[in-house]
Write a protein that holds these residues in place. Structure first.
Motif, PDB file in Angstrom:
ATOM      1  N   ARG A  29       0.790  -1.306   0.175  1.00 34.86           N
ATOM      2  CA  ARG A  29       0.114  -0.006   0.052  1.00 34.86           C
ATOM      3  C   ARG A  29       0.916   1.279  -0.065  1.00 34.86           C
ATOM      4  NH1 ARG A  29      -4.518   1.446   4.725  1.00 34.86           N
ATOM      5  NH2 ARG A  29      -5.516   3.070   3.477  1.00 34.86           N
ATOM      6  N   ARG A  30       0.734   2.157  -0.991  1.00 27.90           N
ATOM      7  CA  ARG A  30       1.441   3.285  -1.127  1.00 27.90           C
ATOM      8  C   ARG A  30       0.752   4.639  -0.951  1.00 27.90           C
ATOM      9  NH1 ARG A  30       3.121  -0.627  -3.874  1.00 27.90           N
ATOM     10  NH2 ARG A  30       5.151  -1.299  -3.999  1.00 27.90           N
ATOM     11  N   PHE A  31       1.459   5.584  -0.486  1.00 25.64           N
ATOM     12  CA  PHE A  31       0.744   6.924  -0.482  1.00 25.64           C
ATOM     13  C   PHE A  31       1.734   7.919  -0.899  1.00 25.64           C
ATOM     14  CE2 PHE A  31      -0.668   4.324   3.087  1.00 25.64           C
ATOM     15  CZ  PHE A  31      -2.037   4.509   2.905  1.00 25.64           C
ATOM     16  N   GLN A  33       2.450  11.897  -2.408  1.00 24.73           N
ATOM     17  CA  GLN A  33       2.186  13.530  -2.572  1.00 24.73           C
ATOM     18  C   GLN A  33       3.231  14.284  -3.257  1.00 24.73           C
ATOM     19  OE1 GLN A  33       0.364  15.215   0.988  1.00 24.73           O
ATOM     20  NE2 GLN A  33       1.360  17.189   0.369  1.00 24.73           N
ATOM     21  N   PHE A  46       0.600  15.809   4.554  1.00 23.83           N
ATOM     22  CA  PHE A  46       1.108  14.300   4.177  1.00 23.83           C
ATOM     23  C   PHE A  46       0.666  13.398   5.116  1.00 23.83           C
ATOM     24  CE2 PHE A  46       3.909  10.583   3.359  1.00 23.83           C
ATOM     25  CZ  PHE A  46       3.385  10.309   2.436  1.00 23.83           C
ATOM     26  N   ASN A  49      -3.110  13.130   5.861  1.00 20.54           N
ATOM     27  CA  ASN A  49      -3.569  12.195   5.105  1.00 20.54           C
ATOM     28  C   ASN A  49      -3.152  10.824   5.396  1.00 20.54           C
ATOM     29  OD1 ASN A  49      -4.592  14.134   3.366  1.00 20.54           O
ATOM     30  ND2 ASN A  49      -3.152  14.358   2.121  1.00 20.54           N
ATOM     31  N   LEU A  50      -2.081  10.513   5.725  1.00 18.44           N
ATOM     32  CA  LEU A  50      -1.504   9.101   6.076  1.00 18.44           C
ATOM     33  C   LEU A  50      -2.320   8.632   7.454  1.00 18.44           C
ATOM     34  CD1 LEU A  50       0.350   6.868   5.438  1.00 18.44           C
ATOM     35  CD2 LEU A  50       2.221   8.251   6.958  1.00 18.44           C
ATOM     36  N   ALA A  53      -5.822   7.305   6.705  1.00 22.38           N
ATOM     37  CA  ALA A  53      -5.725   6.071   5.823  1.00 22.38           C
ATOM     38  C   ALA A  53      -5.668   5.021   6.948  1.00 22.38           C
ATOM     39  CB  ALA A  53      -4.661   6.040   4.935  1.00 22.38           C
ATOM     40  N   TYR A  54      -5.469   5.226   8.025  1.00 23.40           N
ATOM     41  CA  TYR A  54      -5.592   4.028   9.252  1.00 23.40           C
ATOM     42  C   TYR A  54      -6.290   4.619  10.228  1.00 23.40           C
ATOM     43  CZ  TYR A  54      -1.650   2.266   6.291  1.00 23.40           C
ATOM     44  OH  TYR A  54      -0.748   1.704   5.418  1.00 23.40           O
ATOM     45  N   GLU A 133       1.213   9.603  -9.936  1.00 24.47           N
ATOM     46  CA  GLU A 133       0.141   8.923  -9.370  1.00 24.47           C
ATOM     47  C   GLU A 133      -0.163   7.825 -10.258  1.00 24.47           C
ATOM     48  OE1 GLU A 133      -2.650  12.252  -9.378  1.00 24.47           O
ATOM     49  OE2 GLU A 133      -1.847  12.818  -7.391  1.00 24.47           O
ATOM     50  N   SER A 140       0.436  -0.546  -7.647  1.00 27.27           N
ATOM     51  CA  SER A 140      -0.621  -1.239  -6.606  1.00 27.27           C
ATOM     52  C   SER A 140      -1.333  -2.108  -7.430  1.00 27.27           C
ATOM     53  CB  SER A 140      -1.358   0.028  -6.213  1.00 27.27           C
ATOM     54  OG  SER A 140      -0.833   0.808  -5.445  1.00 27.27           O
TER      55      SER A 140
END
Length: 169
Positions: A29-31, A33, A46, A49-50, A53-54, A133, A140
């Protein structure tokens, strides 16, 4: 005197950009920016946002380098003290040794990103964002994960010269 047939090539800089990247090694899983600058404000956004995601995680462990903005103190510049304190508490920072960023698994991703996507000049920030992106989406879809093989035993053997020997008398 110059010869009119002589060509002069001058490097033309279109600008620079920063790429913030996090990867979950076992799932891939990647994030990502892409930012115009590398500042504490971008880092804070950032990290927010991270964190989103959790939502169920009690704590999120990050392994990262020692960049001057990569710490919880950055949050206090752009968030209320209460919100910054809460966000700081959601993360556990593990810093790679100085001059050893290659120990950071994200560096493996940056290396792949450089070879597979950024190996040419991309003059427009929006195009850079879309290219990065698209690269993340392709990795992914392919299910690319990180197979980290640098064990503690290998680290002791490889990095042993960096630590003072303990002498027992």
């Amino acid at each position: 005197m110059t010869n009119s047939k002589t060509l002069y090539y001058e490097y033309q800089r279109f600008g620079s950009a920063a790429v913030l990247l996090a990867v979950e090694p076992k799932t891939g899983r990647r994030f990502v920016q892409v930012c115009a600058r590398r500042t504490a404000e971008e880092y804070t956004a950032f990290m927010q946002n991270l964190e989103r995601a959790y939502p169920a995680a009690v704590q999120i462990t990050l392994v990262q380098d020692h960049l001057n903005t990569h710490h919880g103190g950055s949050f206090y510049k752009f968030m209320s003290p209460q919100a910054a304190h809460r966000l700081v508490g959601r993360f556990e920072w593990v810093y790679t040794p100085k001059h050893a960023s290659w120990l950071n698994m994200a560096e493996l991703e940056f290396s792949a990103l450089q070879r597979q996507c950024l190996n040419r000049r991309i003059p427009v920030l929006e195009r850079l964002r879309s290219e990065v992106e698209a690269w993340v989406a392709a990795r992914s879809r392919a299910g690319v994960t990180l197979n980290w093989q640098f064990s503690t035993q290998v680290a002791r053997r490889t990095l042993g010269r960096h630590y003072e020997a303990i002498r027992i008398k």
